[in-house]
Design a protein around this motif. Structure first.
Motif, short mmCIF file in Angstrom:
data_model
loop_
_atom_site.label_atom_id
_atom_site.label_comp_id
_atom_site.label_asym_id
_atom_site.label_seq_id
_atom_site.Cartn_x
_atom_site.Cartn_y
_atom_site.Cartn_z
N TYR A 1 54.15 19.91 44.94
CA TYR A 1 54.23 21.18 44.31
C TYR A 1 53.40 21.38 43.02
CZ TYR A 1 58.04 21.68 47.56
OH TYR A 1 58.76 21.83 48.68
N LEU A 2 52.99 20.17 42.47
CA LEU A 2 52.26 20.04 41.18
C LEU A 2 50.94 20.71 41.22
CD1 LEU A 2 52.51 19.18 38.32
CD2 LEU A 2 51.56 16.87 38.97
N VAL A 3 50.09 20.94 42.22
CA VAL A 3 48.77 21.21 42.22
C VAL A 3 48.64 22.67 41.79
CG1 VAL A 3 46.81 21.70 43.87
CG2 VAL A 3 48.05 19.91 44.17
N ARG A 4 49.40 23.50 42.37
CA ARG A 4 49.41 24.89 41.76
C ARG A 4 49.79 24.99 40.28
NH1 ARG A 4 51.81 29.41 45.71
NH2 ARG A 4 50.51 30.67 44.31
N GLY B 1 62.40 33.59 46.08
CA GLY B 1 63.73 33.50 45.36
C GLY B 1 63.75 32.59 44.16
N GLY B 2 65.08 32.54 43.53
CA GLY B 2 65.19 31.59 42.38
C GLY B 2 65.02 30.13 42.84
N ALA B 3 65.50 29.66 44.03
CA ALA B 3 65.43 28.39 44.54
C ALA B 3 64.05 27.99 44.86
CB ALA B 3 66.45 28.26 45.73
N THR B 4 63.24 28.70 45.37
CA THR B 4 61.91 28.29 45.73
C THR B 4 61.02 28.12 44.08
OG1 THR B 4 61.85 29.40 47.73
CG2 THR B 4 59.64 29.02 46.48
N ARG B 5 61.50 29.20 43.29
CA ARG B 5 60.72 29.05 41.99
C ARG B 5 61.12 27.71 41.16
NH1 ARG B 5 61.19 35.55 40.20
NH2 ARG B 5 59.67 36.11 41.24
N ASN B 6 62.43 27.65 41.45
CA ASN B 6 63.00 26.24 40.62
C ASN B 6 62.18 25.00 41.28
OD1 ASN B 6 64.58 27.62 39.02
ND2 ASN B 6 66.50 27.59 40.39
N ARG B 7 62.35 24.80 42.60
CA ARG B 7 61.79 23.94 43.20
C ARG B 7 60.39 23.62 43.26
NH1 ARG B 7 63.92 25.20 47.70
NH2 ARG B 7 61.81 25.81 48.68
N ARG C 1 66.57 27.09 34.30
CA ARG C 1 66.29 27.54 35.73
C ARG C 1 66.48 29.05 36.15
NH1 ARG C 1 65.90 22.94 39.19
NH2 ARG C 1 67.24 23.91 40.76
N PHE C 2 66.10 29.38 37.27
CA PHE C 2 66.40 30.69 37.69
C PHE C 2 67.80 30.54 38.52
CE2 PHE C 2 61.72 31.02 37.10
CZ PHE C 2 61.35 32.34 36.91
N ARG C 3 68.12 31.85 38.62
CA ARG C 3 69.58 31.80 39.31
C ARG C 3 69.17 31.85 40.71
NH1 ARG C 3 73.85 36.74 38.86
NH2 ARG C 3 75.25 36.00 40.73
N GLU C 4 69.95 31.00 41.25
CA GLU C 4 69.81 30.78 42.83
C GLU C 4 70.93 31.37 43.24
OE1 GLU C 4 69.34 26.71 43.80
OE2 GLU C 4 67.79 26.30 42.33
N GLU C 5 70.62 32.47 44.40
CA GLU C 5 71.48 33.38 45.12
C GLU C 5 72.03 32.38 46.28
OE1 GLU C 5 72.72 36.17 44.34
OE2 GLU C 5 71.31 36.48 42.46
N ARG C 6 73.28 32.41 46.33
CA ARG C 6 73.95 31.73 47.70
C ARG C 6 73.86 32.55 48.87
NH1 ARG C 6 79.99 29.76 47.09
NH2 ARG C 6 78.89 28.66 45.36
N LEU D 1 64.46 13.61 62.79
CA LEU D 1 64.03 14.76 62.08
C LEU D 1 63.47 14.47 60.81
CD1 LEU D 1 67.01 17.47 62.37
CD2 LEU D 1 64.98 17.06 63.61
N THR D 2 62.47 14.94 60.36
CA THR D 2 61.53 14.84 59.10
C THR D 2 62.11 16.11 58.17
OG1 THR D 2 59.67 13.69 60.16
CG2 THR D 2 59.29 14.89 57.84
N ARG D 3 62.87 15.76 57.29
CA ARG D 3 63.44 16.93 56.31
C ARG D 3 62.36 17.44 55.46
NH1 ARG D 3 69.04 17.18 56.14
NH2 ARG D 3 69.64 17.18 58.12
N THR D 4 62.13 18.79 55.22
CA THR D 4 61.47 19.39 54.42
C THR D 4 61.85 19.57 52.85
OG1 THR D 4 62.33 21.67 55.08
CG2 THR D 4 60.53 20.91 56.07
N LYS D 5 63.10 19.61 52.72
CA LYS D 5 63.69 20.19 51.53
C LYS D 5 64.03 18.79 50.64
CE LYS D 5 64.88 24.87 51.86
NZ LYS D 5 65.97 26.01 51.95
N THR D 6 64.64 17.78 51.45
CA THR D 6 65.17 16.63 50.78
C THR D 6 64.14 15.49 50.93
OG1 THR D 6 66.62 16.19 52.84
CG2 THR D 6 67.73 17.35 51.32
N GLU D 7 63.19 15.68 51.65
CA GLU D 7 62.16 14.55 51.84
C GLU D 7 62.50 13.41 52.55
OE1 GLU D 7 59.99 14.48 48.39
OE2 GLU D 7 59.08 16.31 48.35
N THR D 8 63.80 13.52 53.45
CA THR D 8 64.34 12.33 53.83
C THR D 8 64.34 12.50 55.43
OG1 THR D 8 66.61 13.10 53.46
CG2 THR D 8 65.74 11.67 51.69
N ASN D 9 64.45 11.45 56.25
CA ASN D 9 64.56 11.55 57.54
C ASN D 9 65.91 11.79 57.96
OD1 ASN D 9 61.71 11.58 57.83
ND2 ASN D 9 61.48 9.60 58.00
#
Length: 215
Positions: free
Chosen positions: A36-39, A69-75, A101-106, A167-175
């Motif tokens: 996520y650092l490139v942009r 959303g807020g979660a994506t902007r934060n991450r 951080r931005f508010r993250e809607e549940r 499973l290759t996880r996308t958000k936690t970067e763990t299998n």
């Protein structure tokens, strides 16, 4: 003459300028996370790290991810920018910084598919000869996998004899290991195994959703 000498001395004591690009490269060199650092780096570029304030970082997040959303902007924006600026602080290149951080809607809870719905859906897939879609939907239902995780599943990550899939996880970067129940295992055995293709043949989560709605 004395006044000119005083000005020159004061200017010589100013700390050197370090850009966001320099801080980012140093951060990566010392073990920082590049995802996520490139942009973010493209956005701030050669801006002096001392000239970047919390408002600028939040504005950057809104500019790069206007519809997110807020979660994506934060991450994807706040976290990598803040990490680089913390690193710059550690190196003495700027003062410490705090960024809200931005508010993250549940997210609203999703209703799981009922047994009658699943039975009807699988039966229709069999009639339409959509074996890969049937196996994919059953895989998500019985393993808790997200669509994005299911479409990335490759045959080397599936052990049919051991009855497990990785499973290759996308958000936690763990299998994560998922066990395969009998019905799911039977459907996986029926699929053609082409190692050059994903297990379920789909590569885009949106096409999966459209196909499910069509069925």
């Amino acid at each position: 003459m004395a006044e000119a000498k005083l000005v020159a001395t004061a200017g010589g004591n100013n700390p050197p300028c370090h850009t966001f690009n320099e801080a980012a490269e140093s951060y990566l060199t010392h073990g920082g996370e590049s995802r996520y650092l490139v942009r973010v780096q493209e956005y701030f570029g050669d801006t002096d790290v001392r000239a970047i304030y919390p408002f600028d970082i939040r504005q950057m997040a809104e500019t790069l991810y206007p519809n997110a959303g807020g979660a994506t902007r934060n991450r994807c924006a706040i976290t990598p920018a803040r990490a680089v600026l913390y690193h710059a602080y550690d190196r003495g290149w700027r003062d410490a910084i705090r960024v809200r951080r931005f508010r993250e809607e549940r997210p609203a809870p999703k209703e799981p598919a009922s047994v009658p719905w699943m039975f009807t859906f699988l039966r229709q897939c069999d009639r339409d000869k959509l074996g890969h879609l049937a196996a994919l939907v059953l895989f998500m239902a019985q393993t808790g996998a997200r669509i994005s995780e299911a479409v990335r599943l490759q045959w080397p990550d599936v052990d049919l004899s051991g009855r497990v899939a990785v499973l290759t996880r996308t958000k936690t970067e763990t299998n994560a290991i998922r066990h395969l129940p009998d019905e799911l295992l039977d459907r996986l055995h029926r699929l053609d195994r082409d190692l050059a293709l994903p297990v379920f043949r789909y590569t885009n989560r949106h096409s999966v959703s459209e196909r499910i709605r069509a069925v």
